[in-house]
Design an enzyme around this catalytic site. Structure first.
Site: not given
Length: 265
Positions: A21, A70, A91, A132, A213
């Site tokens: 991120s 979350k 989120n 979540g 990812y």
């Protein structure tokens, strides 16, 4: 270059050292010419409320939230979007008219990915996990009219995931055979763990979608080797991040900048 007006955005989770991120948001901030920074904060569960209070106190502009926080941030915020309430987790935190709002951009991000994969009404989508991320997956698949099943350690939580999918337009399980799409909505695979044998080696015509990812999980590797389609979580990461960026700065980042940043990492 930071200034006295530089706005603080970032990510809280535990752990966050693996997160991409900061890479994609920093690229978007620079490309958009926004006076802001994006930082990652590793906050253990017993410190999250104290951390959130501190970030609010120093004027945090916007925040992403990941595992395991979350659920906590949903109740911490002043208000929740319909999306966050539906998913039951948040989120993204953003400000609107002096109120701190909890939002969830995971579902819309994953819906974008499923649409690109041509998932449609009555396709069988099986979700592994009941947290979540699994709830966001249920909402996304449900909106596309898919038939959604769920596998989790607790049967009651798996049932709740399937009910959530139906609430958002999904179909109850009626088909026999094997699901077309299997979504790993757990952290399993980040450190080389395998899923149960029935989910390893998904063959031709089937899709292995890992919301982690790192594209080298055994779940994805065996699907790829068996002739199936293997998709990691980068598409969802980018789509949900673009939506969060818009919540904070009221406009989308320049097209493609986040995806290109992943290619340069």
């Amino acid at each position: 270059m930071t200034t006295a007006q530089t706005r603080l955005t970032g990510l809280v989770g535990f752990p966050v050292a693996h997160s991409l991120s900061p890479v994609i948001h920093s690229a978007a901030i620079e490309a958009a010419g926004v006076d802001a920074v994006y930082l990652a904060f590793s906050v253990p569960p017993d410190r999250i409320e104290l951390a959130l209070e501190g970030l609010v106190a120093i004027g945090m502009w916007g925040l992403n939230v990941t595992i395991p926080h979350k659920g906590v941030v949903l109740s911490f915020a002043d208000a929740q979007t319909e999306e966050a309430r539906g998913v039951g987790a948040a989120n993204t935190l953003f400000w609107d008219n002096g109120q701190l709002w909890a939002d969830n951009t995971d579902a819309i991000g994953l819906q974008t990915v499923l649409t690109q994969l041509r998932v449609q009404a009555e396709d069988w989508v099986e979700i592994i996990g009941a947290g979540g991320a699994a709830r966001a997956a249920a909402v996304a698949a449900g909106r596309l009219g898919a038939m959604v099943t769920c596998v989790a350690r607790r049967p009651d939580r798996a049932k709740a995931i399937m009910q959530l999918a139906c609430l958002f337009g999904g179909q109850p399980p009626t088909k026999h055979g094997k699901p077309r799409v299997v979504i790993n909505a757990t952290p399993l695979g980040r450190n080389g763990e395998s899923l149960d044998a029935e989910y390893m080696g998904l063959g031709p015509g089937r899709i292995a979608l890992d919301l982690n990812y790192e594209g080298n999980s055994p779940f994805l590797i065996t699907a790829r080797d068996s002739g199936g389609k293997a998709v990691d979580g980068t598409g969802m990461l980018v789509a949900q991040a673009e939506a969060a960026f818009e919540r904070w700065f009221t406009h989308q980042p320049p097209p493609g900048v986040m995806q290109r940043a992943l290619g340069r990492k």
